[in-house]
Design an enzyme around this catalytic site. Structure first.
Site, PDB file in Angstrom:
ATOM      1  CG  ASP A   1      -1.657   0.541  -3.371  1.00 31.15           C
ATOM      2  OD1 ASP A   1      -2.484  -0.381  -3.234  1.00 31.15           O
ATOM      3  OD2 ASP A   1      -1.731   1.624  -2.764  1.00 31.15           O
TER       4      ASP A   1
ATOM      5  CG  ASN B   1      -9.091   3.700   4.618  1.00 28.89           C
ATOM      6  OD1 ASN B   1      -8.511   3.292   3.611  1.00 28.89           O
ATOM      7  ND2 ASN B   1      -9.602   2.880   5.509  1.00 28.89           N
TER       8      ASN B   1
ATOM      9  CG  ASN C   1     -10.811   2.083   0.956  1.00 30.70           C
ATOM     10  OD1 ASN C   1     -11.844   2.097   0.298  1.00 30.70           O
ATOM     11  ND2 ASN C   1     -10.520   1.121   1.809  1.00 30.70           N
TER      12      ASN C   1
ATOM     13  CG  HIS D   1      -2.344   0.289   0.949  1.00 25.93           C
ATOM     14  ND1 HIS D   1      -2.894   0.438  -0.304  1.00 25.93           N
ATOM     15  CD2 HIS D   1      -3.389   0.450   1.805  1.00 25.93           C
ATOM     16  CE1 HIS D   1      -4.178   0.685  -0.215  1.00 25.93           C
ATOM     17  NE2 HIS D   1      -4.512   0.698   1.067  1.00 25.93           N
TER      18      HIS D   1
END
Length: 187
Positions: free
Chosen positions: A92, A67, A113, A19
Site C-alpha cells: 500500500d 513492521n 515500515n 495496509h
C-alpha cells in the site's frame, strides 16, 4: 525463479484494512490463476508456488506483521536462493490515490515500515522491484491510524478493478520485466 511478496497483517481483523492491499492483490491472483497458499512455519508466512509464462514464481504473504515483513522474505530468499533482483514487493502507498498503481525498480522505503524492514534485512540493498497500490488520499489523521482502518464498501468497489489491473500487470511484468511494465501500467 521470481518471488512476489504482498505485504499486510495476517489476523482476520486486518483483512480489509488499507495496509493489507498487498495481501488483497495476492488473494486476487490466487483466484485468477487457481493456486492455493499454504502456511509454512519455517518462513513464518503463507506461500504458493506456480508457473506463469514459463517462469517459476513463489508468492509470499508474510505472517510477521508489517513492521517485520523482511524476516519472512529473507527466510524464503535464503531457502530458495533468490536474489533481490528477482523480487517484487506489492504494498500500500498513502501518497497515491485509491487504486492507482505505480511500479518502481528501486528506491527508498518512503516511510513504509514493511519496506524499511525489507531493506534492513537485505543489508541496505534497495534494488528490488516494487508495485505500489494507492490507498489515499489520507485525511488529517496519523498515518498509523489511517492504514489500519478498513476500506469502506464504496472504496472496496473502487479497489477491485484496480486489483484486477494489478494482477494483469504482474503477469505482464513476469513476461516483460520492470521497464516495459512501468511504461505500460504507471500513470
Amino acid at each position: 525463479m521470481k518471488l512476489i511478496a504482498g505485504l499486510g497483517n495476517p489476523d482476520t481483523k486486518y483483512q480489509f484494512t488499507r495496509h493489507n492491499a498487498g495481501f488483497m492483490l495476492l488473494d486476487y491472483m490466487k483466484y485468477k490463476l487457481g493456486f492455493d497458499f499454504k502456511f509454512e512455519s519455517k518462513f513464518n508466512g503463507e506461500i504458493a508456488k506456480t508457473n506463469i509464462s514459463g517462469e517459476s514464481v513463489i508468492f509470499l504473504k508474510p505472517h510477521t506483521y508489517m513492521n517485520l515483513s523482511g524476516n519472512a522474505l529473507i527466510a524464503v530468499m535464503n531457502f530458495y536462493k533468490i536474489q533481490p533482483k528477482d523480487i517484487l514487493i506489492a504494498y500500500d502507498d498513502i501518497s497515491l490515490h485509491l487504486g492507482t498503481l505505480r511500479f518502481r525498480a528501486k528506491g527508498s522505503d518512503g516511510g513504509h515500515n514493511g519496506i524499511k524492514s525489507i531493506i534492513k534485512v537485505l543489508g541496505g540493498n534497495t534494488t528490488f522491484d516494487r508495485l505500489k497500490i494507492g490507498i489515499g488520499p489520507q485525511p488529517p489523521i496519523p498515518s498509523e491510524a489511517f492504514v489500519l482502518q478498513n476500506f469502506t464498501e464504496e472504496q472496496l468497489k473502487e479497489l477491485k478493478p484496480a486489483l484486477g489491473k494489478a494482477a494483469d500487470a504482474l503477469e505482464f511484468y513476469l513476461k516483460n520485466g520492470i521497464i516495459s511494465t512501468q511504461s505500460r501500467f504507471n500513470g
